[in-house]
Design an enzyme around this catalytic site. Sequence first.
Site, PDB file in Angstrom:
ATOM      1  CG  ASN A  33      -0.213   0.261   2.603  1.00  0.00           C
ATOM      2  OD1 ASN A  33       0.994   0.107   2.645  1.00  0.00           O
ATOM      3  ND2 ASN A  33      -1.067   0.106   3.610  1.00  0.00           N
ATOM      4  N   GLY A  37       6.690   1.393   1.909  1.00  0.00           N
ATOM      5  CA  GLY A  37       7.284   1.112   0.788  1.00  0.00           C
ATOM      6  C   GLY A  37       7.512   2.075  -0.487  1.00  0.00           C
ATOM      7  CB  SER A  75       4.810  -5.097   9.081  1.00  0.00           C
ATOM      8  OG  SER A  75       4.586  -4.439  10.312  1.00  0.00           O
ATOM      9  CB  ALA A 114       8.150 -11.187   7.485  1.00  0.00           C
ATOM     10  CE1 TYR A 145       7.303  -4.951  12.948  1.00  0.00           C
ATOM     11  CE2 TYR A 145       8.727  -5.457  14.524  1.00  0.00           C
ATOM     12  CZ  TYR A 145       8.202  -5.411  13.326  1.00  0.00           C
ATOM     13  OH  TYR A 145       9.148  -6.172  12.343  1.00  0.00           O
ATOM     14  CB  THR A 175      17.948  -7.200   8.050  1.00  0.00           C
ATOM     15  OG1 THR A 175      17.661  -8.377   8.600  1.00  0.00           O
ATOM     16  CG2 THR A 175      18.560  -7.424   6.625  1.00  0.00           C
TER      17      THR A 175
END
Length: 319
Positions: A33, A37, A75, A114, A145, A175
């Site tokens: 969405n 991102g 997320s 994930a 979260y 990461t």
Amino acid sequence: MPRTLITGGAGFLGSHLVERFLAEGHEVIAMDNLITGSLVNIDHIRSDKFRFIKQDVTEFIYITGPIDYVLHFASPASPIDYLRMPIQTLKVGALGTHKTLGLAREKGARFLLASTSEVYGDPQVHPQPESYWGHVNPIGPRGVYDEAKRYAEAMTMAYQRFHKMETRIVRIFNTYGPRMRLSDGRVVPTFVDQALRGEPLSVYGDGSQTRSFTFVDDLVDGIWRLLMSDEKEPVNIGSQDEMTIMEFAELIRELTGSQVPIIHHELPVDDPKTRRPDITKARERLGWKPRTPLREGLRRTIEYFKSHGGHTARENNDE
Ligand code: UDP
């Protein structure tokens, strides 16, 4: 040709997964969405086997044709993002996991969730094996979260047991790599951005808290191996290079060649004091281990931010 849906496919991890699955010969659908991102992360992908769908995965998902694998990576994932969007974070972990599991069940697809080292909260066991149940504050600011991901794990295991579905759960530790958003507030892009701009590095608290940083390509390889394995319970994927945040600040100064000072800020509420995965399971069952030395991974990440991460990442992702 296998057909794979990756939610959060325009995000940092999602976009790297899209590339890997295309390279493995899959047809890939990325769904996002775009609240954290960005299309910039997938703009370069030129393949008629790739399609992007803009959708919030907390809404009903309808896709025509077969799907063989569903990877649920949508997320917000950085503390400042999930503090800014607490309800969306809870919804994508809870409703989004339900919707993507429902789709996988309908299609007879294998599902991969994930999950995160945050399910261990501020851990009282060190390093953290998968058998550790964690130490999470459900009502603290990070709870949105942590609890969303814990619920997502419970929901995934329920679909596996009740609906006899093939599911996998990866617990991802810190990461880093190209395509992180410079402004996402996490320590790697923040320190690199500050060092490159000649600003002081913002160390939270006294900087004695530890993290273990994994390069994105190593993580993606672990996820691929897990998905193709028979391992039905959660698996930690993360590096063993544990260091304090002060040591990390020093390393960023060294690698950027920047002499900027360090300024201490207040430690965020419930910030975990230590974090390092026990990766015995990943080693033994997946034959996986981290391969990229921290300095090399960071050099590649710094290069990315220098060459085109900068304002592209900033402008295209910020609301
Ligand atoms: N941190 C910091 N300065 C920053 C950002 C983060 O000192 O500008 C610290 C943060 O308090 C935490 C660690 O770096 O202890 C890693 O933070 P990050 O947000 O990257 O991920 P977390 O592991 O907390 O989810």
